[in-house]
Write a protein that holds these residues in place. Structure first.
Motif, PDB file in Angstrom:
ATOM      1  N   CYS A 555      46.846  33.598  47.090  1.00 48.21           N
ATOM      2  CA  CYS A 555      46.566  32.172  46.910  1.00 48.21           C
ATOM      3  C   CYS A 555      45.956  31.598  48.174  1.00 48.21           C
ATOM      4  O   CYS A 555      46.324  31.983  49.295  1.00 48.21           O
ATOM      5  CB  CYS A 555      47.846  31.400  46.607  1.00 48.21           C
ATOM      6  N   HIS A 556      45.051  30.640  48.003  1.00 45.39           N
ATOM      7  CA  HIS A 556      44.543  29.882  49.129  1.00 45.39           C
ATOM      8  C   HIS A 556      45.567  28.790  49.464  1.00 45.39           C
ATOM      9  O   HIS A 556      46.560  28.594  48.753  1.00 45.39           O
ATOM     10  CB  HIS A 556      43.185  29.293  48.775  1.00 45.39           C
ATOM     11  N   THR A 557      45.307  28.048  50.537  1.00 40.68           N
ATOM     12  CA  THR A 557      46.264  27.041  50.992  1.00 40.68           C
ATOM     13  C   THR A 557      46.489  25.935  49.968  1.00 40.68           C
ATOM     14  O   THR A 557      47.535  25.285  49.978  1.00 40.68           O
ATOM     15  CB  THR A 557      45.785  26.403  52.303  1.00 40.68           C
ATOM     16  N   ASP A 558      45.511  25.708  49.085  1.00 37.36           N
ATOM     17  CA  ASP A 558      45.650  24.654  48.082  1.00 37.36           C
ATOM     18  C   ASP A 558      46.186  25.174  46.760  1.00 37.36           C
ATOM     19  O   ASP A 558      46.177  24.443  45.752  1.00 37.36           O
ATOM     20  CB  ASP A 558      44.309  23.943  47.871  1.00 37.36           C
ATOM     21  N   GLY A 559      46.653  26.416  46.716  1.00 34.60           N
ATOM     22  CA  GLY A 559      47.213  26.973  45.492  1.00 34.60           C
ATOM     23  C   GLY A 559      46.191  27.505  44.519  1.00 34.60           C
ATOM     24  O   GLY A 559      46.539  27.881  43.397  1.00 34.60           O
ATOM     25  N   SER A 560      44.932  27.559  44.949  1.00 38.07           N
ATOM     26  CA  SER A 560      43.882  28.092  44.083  1.00 38.07           C
ATOM     27  C   SER A 560      43.640  29.565  44.405  1.00 38.07           C
ATOM     28  O   SER A 560      44.113  30.094  45.417  1.00 38.07           O
ATOM     29  CB  SER A 560      42.585  27.292  44.266  1.00 38.07           C
ATOM     30  N   ALA A 561      42.874  30.215  43.559  1.00 34.92           N
ATOM     31  CA  ALA A 561      42.541  31.621  43.762  1.00 34.92           C
ATOM     32  C   ALA A 561      41.212  31.916  43.095  1.00 34.92           C
ATOM     33  O   ALA A 561      40.926  31.409  42.008  1.00 34.92           O
ATOM     34  CB  ALA A 561      43.624  32.528  43.190  1.00 34.92           C
ATOM     35  N   ARG A 562      40.399  32.717  43.750  1.00 37.55           N
ATOM     36  CA  ARG A 562      39.113  33.154  43.182  1.00 37.55           C
ATOM     37  C   ARG A 562      39.382  34.421  42.384  1.00 37.55           C
ATOM     38  O   ARG A 562      39.522  35.499  42.941  1.00 37.55           O
ATOM     39  CB  ARG A 562      38.117  33.411  44.311  1.00 37.55           C
ATOM     40  N   VAL A 563      39.453  34.292  41.084  1.00 42.41           N
ATOM     41  CA  VAL A 563      40.030  35.327  40.227  1.00 42.41           C
ATOM     42  C   VAL A 563      38.954  36.239  39.636  1.00 42.41           C
ATOM     43  O   VAL A 563      37.887  35.770  39.207  1.00 42.41           O
ATOM     44  CB  VAL A 563      40.841  34.686  39.086  1.00 42.41           C
ATOM     45  N   GLN A 564      39.283  37.525  39.577  1.00 38.09           N
ATOM     46  CA  GLN A 564      38.515  38.492  38.794  1.00 38.09           C
ATOM     47  C   GLN A 564      39.385  38.982  37.647  1.00 38.09           C
ATOM     48  O   GLN A 564      40.493  39.483  37.870  1.00 38.09           O
ATOM     49  CB  GLN A 564      38.091  39.694  39.634  1.00 38.09           C
ATOM     50  N   THR A 565      38.887  38.838  36.421  1.00 38.58           N
ATOM     51  CA  THR A 565      39.572  39.457  35.291  1.00 38.58           C
ATOM     52  C   THR A 565      39.009  40.859  35.095  1.00 38.58           C
ATOM     53  O   THR A 565      37.796  41.060  35.115  1.00 38.58           O
ATOM     54  CB  THR A 565      39.375  38.621  34.009  1.00 38.58           C
ATOM     55  N   VAL A 566      39.882  41.825  34.900  1.00 32.10           N
ATOM     56  CA  VAL A 566      39.483  43.233  34.811  1.00 32.10           C
ATOM     57  C   VAL A 566      39.619  43.689  33.362  1.00 32.10           C
ATOM     58  O   VAL A 566      40.673  43.537  32.742  1.00 32.10           O
ATOM     59  CB  VAL A 566      40.335  44.102  35.741  1.00 32.10           C
ATOM     60  N   HIS A 567      38.561  44.287  32.863  1.00 30.09           N
ATOM     61  CA  HIS A 567      38.463  44.636  31.454  1.00 30.09           C
ATOM     62  C   HIS A 567      38.373  46.157  31.305  1.00 30.09           C
ATOM     63  O   HIS A 567      37.654  46.826  32.040  1.00 30.09           O
ATOM     64  CB  HIS A 567      37.243  43.963  30.835  1.00 30.09           C
ATOM     65  N   ALA A 568      39.068  46.665  30.317  1.00 26.12           N
ATOM     66  CA  ALA A 568      39.123  48.114  30.117  1.00 26.12           C
ATOM     67  C   ALA A 568      37.770  48.690  29.746  1.00 26.12           C
ATOM     68  O   ALA A 568      37.467  49.836  30.085  1.00 26.12           O
ATOM     69  CB  ALA A 568      40.149  48.451  29.031  1.00 26.12           C
ATOM     70  N   ASP A 569      36.928  47.916  29.072  1.00 29.21           N
ATOM     71  CA  ASP A 569      35.644  48.464  28.638  1.00 29.21           C
ATOM     72  C   ASP A 569      34.652  48.601  29.772  1.00 29.21           C
ATOM     73  O   ASP A 569      33.777  49.476  29.735  1.00 29.21           O
ATOM     74  CB  ASP A 569      35.039  47.606  27.518  1.00 29.21           C
ATOM     75  N   SER A 570      34.747  47.780  30.805  1.00 29.22           N
ATOM     76  CA  SER A 570      33.778  47.831  31.899  1.00 29.22           C
ATOM     77  C   SER A 570      34.275  48.611  33.111  1.00 29.22           C
ATOM     78  O   SER A 570      33.469  49.187  33.845  1.00 29.22           O
ATOM     79  CB  SER A 570      33.379  46.410  32.331  1.00 29.22           C
ATOM     80  N   ASN A 571      35.581  48.646  33.357  1.00 29.65           N
ATOM     81  CA  ASN A 571      36.120  49.403  34.490  1.00 29.65           C
ATOM     82  C   ASN A 571      37.475  49.978  34.096  1.00 29.65           C
ATOM     83  O   ASN A 571      38.535  49.473  34.486  1.00 29.65           O
ATOM     84  CB  ASN A 571      36.256  48.502  35.729  1.00 29.65           C
ATOM     85  N   PRO A 572      37.476  51.052  33.312  1.00 31.44           N
ATOM     86  CA  PRO A 572      38.749  51.570  32.779  1.00 31.44           C
ATOM     87  C   PRO A 572      39.715  52.060  33.849  1.00 31.44           C
ATOM     88  O   PRO A 572      40.925  51.895  33.700  1.00 31.44           O
ATOM     89  CB  PRO A 572      38.300  52.717  31.861  1.00 31.44           C
ATOM     90  N   ARG A 573      39.235  52.642  34.942  1.00 33.65           N
ATOM     91  CA  ARG A 573      40.151  53.160  35.960  1.00 33.65           C
ATOM     92  C   ARG A 573      40.833  52.025  36.711  1.00 33.65           C
ATOM     93  O   ARG A 573      42.032  52.089  36.995  1.00 33.65           O
ATOM     94  CB  ARG A 573      39.409  54.092  36.917  1.00 33.65           C
ATOM     95  N   PHE A 574      40.097  50.981  37.048  1.00 32.68           N
ATOM     96  CA  PHE A 574      40.698  49.835  37.725  1.00 32.68           C
ATOM     97  C   PHE A 574      41.675  49.126  36.792  1.00 32.68           C
ATOM     98  O   PHE A 574      42.759  48.691  37.212  1.00 32.68           O
ATOM     99  CB  PHE A 574      39.592  48.888  38.192  1.00 32.68           C
ATOM    100  N   HIS A 575      41.313  49.027  35.545  1.00 33.72           N
ATOM    101  CA  HIS A 575      42.193  48.423  34.545  1.00 33.72           C
ATOM    102  C   HIS A 575      43.493  49.218  34.435  1.00 33.72           C
ATOM    103  O   HIS A 575      44.598  48.646  34.402  1.00 33.72           O
ATOM    104  CB  HIS A 575      41.463  48.379  33.197  1.00 33.72           C
ATOM    105  N   ALA A 576      43.390  50.550  34.405  1.00 32.76           N
ATOM    106  CA  ALA A 576      44.583  51.398  34.324  1.00 32.76           C
ATOM    107  C   ALA A 576      45.456  51.244  35.566  1.00 32.76           C
ATOM    108  O   ALA A 576      46.700  51.284  35.487  1.00 32.76           O
ATOM    109  CB  ALA A 576      44.173  52.859  34.149  1.00 32.76           C
ATOM    110  N   LEU A 577      44.831  51.053  36.724  1.00 30.78           N
ATOM    111  CA  LEU A 577      45.595  50.855  37.963  1.00 30.78           C
ATOM    112  C   LEU A 577      46.404  49.564  37.891  1.00 30.78           C
ATOM    113  O   LEU A 577      47.591  49.540  38.263  1.00 30.78           O
ATOM    114  CB  LEU A 577      44.643  50.826  39.156  1.00 30.78           C
ATOM    115  N   LEU A 578      45.791  48.485  37.429  1.00 31.96           N
ATOM    116  CA  LEU A 578      46.519  47.222  37.302  1.00 31.96           C
ATOM    117  C   LEU A 578      47.667  47.349  36.309  1.00 31.96           C
ATOM    118  O   LEU A 578      48.753  46.786  36.522  1.00 31.96           O
ATOM    119  CB  LEU A 578      45.561  46.115  36.874  1.00 31.96           C
TER     120      LEU A 578
END
Length: 640
Positions: A555-578
């Protein structure tokens, strides 16, 4: 039909290759040369072409330069140099530009270096034909400058930004807005894409530029312009916008999408410029906050006009200013458009992609016998612009070849139907285990082959180890998205400081979370915006109530976050890690920052990854199916 796109005029040199409407490869030159941004945006660097990036794109497609039918270069020298004094086919080139000094008028935006810059751009076809480094010449052989001239398209810089947005977005039709420092003359452009053609709606010209305004404040705050603007955005969350009214008086929005930016004397009301590395004071934070607020307010006003002028309900954006994820989020949340999509390579690197997509779509339409009459012209500005004639002595004249540029002043159309959508940014080089393991052996490194990469890596992350993660094809654009990343657990509040120390970054710099797409709504809001997807880390979100204490380092100091959503179809190994990390900790979120060290680009090759691993306090490197640990241990499951 094969089309090569090139960006080389300013910075973030890059190349992209399109075959019959489908993007096969796109990559920045910096990932090969290890020079951040490829080069600095200076007039006397315009001759440098991204030969390594071009070579990779050709290799990925299995072709040579001689087999490329169209070369699209993302800058139009005729528009850049066209004024009342210059002949249509010549450039006035001083032998010593610096001897002529800068314009006396403080409002002037031209430079005595402009003819030298333009001459380098004009001669790009000759440079491509004859200038390739010796070790790359094999794929560049067999085609001369004359043949390249026949295949060459100089494409308006902002037209490339626009095309990189509307020809890559998920929208069948949309409004388009691009904002950056500058192109040939435009700094902001507007249009509408309707599926079979593009209609230009207006543009703002130099010297009025939101991008250059942000650059000026970035420099005043002691950071490097055209590089460190994202640091100023991060600082803004820590300050109070007490200078916003003063700054807003100098940034005025007019009619029809026009705005003006008056000359700034920042020192007179915001204090003296900060020296690089000097302490950050409250006034610095307040200036950053003021700049960010004025930028957001201005862009909201421009977007409101564009919504009415275009009649479209979706917006596609590009240009370096569109990398400001805080601004993007405010625009998203205001609801002016139903959905907002931002090109992940929104900076100048993305113009190589846009140039290739534009020329490809236009040429496919021509080949299909589609009529190519102009769909529209740019609306006249609501307020007069100052475009002074350059007074530069003529010492040498260089001929300018004819161009059929896709200028925003007369965009031809309609375009051929799209055959590709940018679902992910993994368009760069990839290395399989067969390429990685010999390097590990040659370097005499202890390593272990993992039977289950996701499970073994999740176990290390759950132990608060920091991991270098090198998997699959590299990302195109400035964000690491789970292919060339440094990963860590977000659960410990100390992790942000550890990561900033590891990367030798300023203490105030936030790090960003990657989250399972399926768990997005449980952790962040508004998760329903933009169809519930944020795959490119280009929007900020609020961490949901009760969740912030679970992921304090994300989180940033204001409670926000620059988020990446991870999808199984585009990055299956990263998705499996999460997934594996979530099963162990109950938190399907990881901190994801770029795999590089301060002042260097993201790693592009296994060798660069190994060098970065051993020159930083990283605990482990997971590269392909292999695990390397600093102490030589081979923890985790698997075998050597």
């Amino acid at each position: 039909m094969i089309t090569l796109g090139i960006n080389a005029a300013f910075h973030d040199s890059s190349a992209a290759l399109v075959r019959d409407g489908v993007v096969l490869a796109a990559v920045e030159e910096e990932r090969f040369t290890r020079v951040k941004h490829g080069k600095r945006p200076l007039p006397f660097t315009a001759w440098e072409l991204p030969f390594h990036a071009i070579d990779y794109c050709l290799a990925e497609a299995g072709v040579t330069l001689a087999e490329v039918e169209h070369v699209a270069y993302s800058f139009e020298p005729r528009e850049f140099m066209s004024d009342a004094r210059l002949a249509a086919d010549t450039l006035v080139l001083p032998l010593q530009p610096a001897a002529h000094g800068l314009p006396a008028d403080a409002n002037a935006w031209y430079s005595p270096w402009d003819p030298l810059f333009a001459a380098y751009v004009v001669n790009a076809p000759r440079q491509l034909a004859d200038g390739a480094p010796h070790h790359l010449r094999k794929r560049f052989a067999g085609v001369g400058a004359a043949a390249l001239q026949e295949r060459w398209h100089f494409v308006n810089h902002h037209a490339c930004h626009q095309a990189s947005a509307f020809l890559a977005s998920p929208f069948e039709r949309c409004a388009v807005m691009t904002l950056d420092g500058r192109g040939e003359r435009a700094t902001t452009t507007y249009g509408a894409y309707t599926g079979d053609g593009y209609r230009a709606l207006g543009e703002v010209h130099m010297p009025h530029s939101l991008g250059l305004l942000y650059e000026q404040v970035t420099t005043h705050l002691g950071f490097l312009h055209s590089s460190d603007e994202y640091k100023v955005m991060a600082l803004a969350a820590m300050g109070t916008p007490r200078h916003a009214d003063e700054l807003a008086r100098r940034v005025r929005v007019g009619r029809d999408g026009q705005y003006t930016v008056a000359p700034l004397d920042l020192a007179s009301w915001a204090g003296p410029a900060r020296d690089r590395g000097a302490p950050l004071l409250e006034r610095h934070l307040d200036l950053a906050a003021s700049l960010q607020q004025v930028l957001e307010d201005t862009v909201l006003a421009l977007a409101g006009w564009l919504r009415e002028a275009s009649g479209e309900r979706a917006l596609a954006m590009a240009g370096g200013v569109a990398l400001n994820c805080v601004m993007n989020a405010r625009l998203r949340d205001r609801g002016i458009f139903d959905a907002v999509w931002v090109q992940p390579a929104a900076g100048d690197a993305g113009t190589a992609l846009g140039a290739a997509l534009w020329v490809d779509a236009r040429e496919r339409a021509r080949h299909a016998g589609v009529r190519t009459a102009a769909l529209g012209t740019v609306a006249a500005p609501a307020e007069p612009r100052s475009e002074p004639v350059r007074h530069i002595p003529a010492l040498e004249r260089a001929s300018v070849p004819d161009s059929d540029a896709a200028s925003t002043h007369a965009l031809p159309g309609p375009l051929a139907p799209r055959r590709w959508t940018m679902e992910h940014a993994y368009l760069g080089p990839g290395f399989d285990d067969a390429a990685i393991e010999p390097l590990l052996r040659w370097a005499k490194l202890p390593y272990r082959r993992l039977d289950d990469v996701a499970e073994a890596t999740a176990e290390l992350l759950a132990q608060d180890r920091i991991i270098g993660w090198f998997q699959g094809r590299m990302e195109f654009g400035p964000r690491a998205l789970g292919a060339r990343s440094i990963l860590a657990s977000p659960i410990s509040a100390a992790m942000q400081q550890r990561l900033n120390e590891l990367k030798d970054r300023e203490d105030f710099r936030p790090v960003a979370p990657a989250v399972l797409h399926e768990a997005f709504a449980e952790w962040f809001e508004p998760a329903e915006a933009n169809g519930g997807r944020s795959p490119f880390m280009l929007f900020v979100y609020d961490v949901r109530a009760g969740r912030r204490e679970r992921i304090p380092s994300a989180c940033h100091t204001d409670g926000s976050a620059r988020v990446q959503t991870v999808h199984a179809d585009s990055n299956p190994r990263f998705h499996a890690l999460l997934q594996a990390f979530g099963r162990r900790t109950g938190v399907p979120v990881l901190v994801n920052t770029s795999f590089n060290v301060r002042g260097e680009p993201i790693v592009g090759t296994p060798k660069a990854a190994i060098e970065a691993f051993f020159s930083t306090p990283l605990d482990a490197l997971v590269i392909g199916s292999f695990l390397v640990l600093k102490d030589g241990a081979t923890g985790g499951e698997g075998r050597r």
